[in-house]
Design an enzyme around this catalytic site. Structure first.
Site, mmCIF file in Angstrom:
data_model
loop_
_atom_site.group_PDB
_atom_site.id
_atom_site.type_symbol
_atom_site.label_atom_id
_atom_site.label_comp_id
_atom_site.label_asym_id
_atom_site.label_seq_id
_atom_site.Cartn_x
_atom_site.Cartn_y
_atom_site.Cartn_z
ATOM 1 N N TYR A 174 0.851 -1.201 0.000
ATOM 2 C CA TYR A 174 0.000 0.000 0.000
ATOM 3 C C TYR A 174 0.879 1.240 0.000
ATOM 4 C CZ TYR A 174 -3.654 3.236 1.760
ATOM 5 O OH TYR A 174 -4.527 4.277 1.939
ATOM 6 N N LYS A 231 -1.628 -1.290 -3.914
ATOM 7 C CA LYS A 231 -2.669 -0.267 -3.833
ATOM 8 C C LYS A 231 -1.955 1.067 -3.979
ATOM 9 C CE LYS A 231 -6.037 1.873 -0.712
ATOM 10 N NZ LYS A 231 -6.611 1.892 0.662
#
Length: 291
Positions: free
Chosen positions: A133, A161
């Protein structure tokens, strides 16, 4: 491996400040019924910085239990301490999560070498698919595409992400990594542009209450129904932007309270949505006929 709409699940609280387990279970079933591809508890939207270790683990366990294998569980398992991230990742695997979302270490601002070493250590310790992320606005450091490409060589780093706000960076990641890693948008408003250059989906804030619309937009794009995808993007765009009128998850929780889904309570140092911003939010939601 990762595609479609994954919801960055809120953590509902009771008036006494404890986790509202019944509401968590209701939300899990809402997403199963409305086409969400996966549920991601205990991320930023889930107020992970103010959850105790016990609460963090409890949230993941409740979500996995209620899902009963009916939907993919992408459990938040990140920390700015590699040791703690490994602990959360081990727990997520033990209780049956399908994968983990692991945020770039925040506040301590590691170098690119330190970032790689962090994820390498987690990857070696726990055999579970990991989504990196990247969120520079929260972590204070950007994971460069070259570092993502290096991480993609590790056997269980399967996705990223990307919440850096840059479609250029997504293009670079895809150019360097090819099909070794799936890119998910970490910014709702950029989901359709990112899909157009090769991203596979989104980890969405707005999907907390517009699950079907977010999921349908991605499905339309996948099916080549671009005009329909664009129409939904246009409908969703102002909602996406309003979800960040104050710090996430304050606006999304306020919205869900208006809809009768959960309490709008957040934990300090976050506070409830300001009245003037609630007026703006209400107008936007009325315009798209959500309320």
């Amino acid at each position: 491996m990762f595609k479609g709409s994954y919801v960055a699940l809120v953590t509902p609280f009771k008036k006494d400040g404890t986790i509202d387990e019944n509401k968590v279970r209701e939300l899990v079933n809402y997403h199963i019924e409305n086409g969400t591809s996966g549920i991601s508890p205990c991320g930023t939207t889930g107020e992970s910085p103010t959850l105790t270790y016990e609460e963090h683990k409890k949230m993941i366990k409740i979500v996995v239990e209620e899902a009963k294998g009916r939907i993919h569980i992408l459990a938040g398992a990140g920390s700015n301490s590699t040791r703690e991230a490994i602990e959360f990742t081990k727990f997520a695997k033990e209780v049956g999560a399908d994968s983990v979302l692991s945020v770039c270490p925040y506040y301590n601002k590691p170098t690119q070498e330190g970032i790689y070493a962090h994820y390498e250590a987690i990857s070696k310790e726990v055999d579970i698919p990991i989504v990196v992320y990247n969120v520079p606005g929260r972590s204070g450091v950007n994971i460069l595409p070259e570092t993502i490409a290096k991480l993609a060589e590790l056997k269980n780093i399967k996705g990223v992400k990307e919440a850096g706000g840059s479609v250029d960076q997504v293009c670079e990641i895809i150019d360097l990594c090819g099909d070794k890693i799936d890119v998910l948008s970490g910014d709702d408003a950029l989901t359709l542009p990112m899909l157009s250059v090769g991203a596979k989906g989104v980890v969405s804030v707005t999907a907390n209450f517009m699950a079907k619309e977010v999921s349908d937009m991605i499905k339309y794009f996948e099916n080549g129904e671009i005009k329909k995808a664009q129409e939904l993007h246009k409908k969703l765009f102002r909602v996406h932007k309003t979800m960040f009128i104050e710090t996430n998850p304050v606006p999304v929780k306020a919205t869900m309270e208006m809809l009768g889904k959960i309490s709008g309570d957040v934990r300090l140092p976050l506070v409830r949505l300001k009245d003037k911003n609630k007026e703006i939010l209400t107008k936007v939601l009325k315009n798209v006929e959500i309320i």
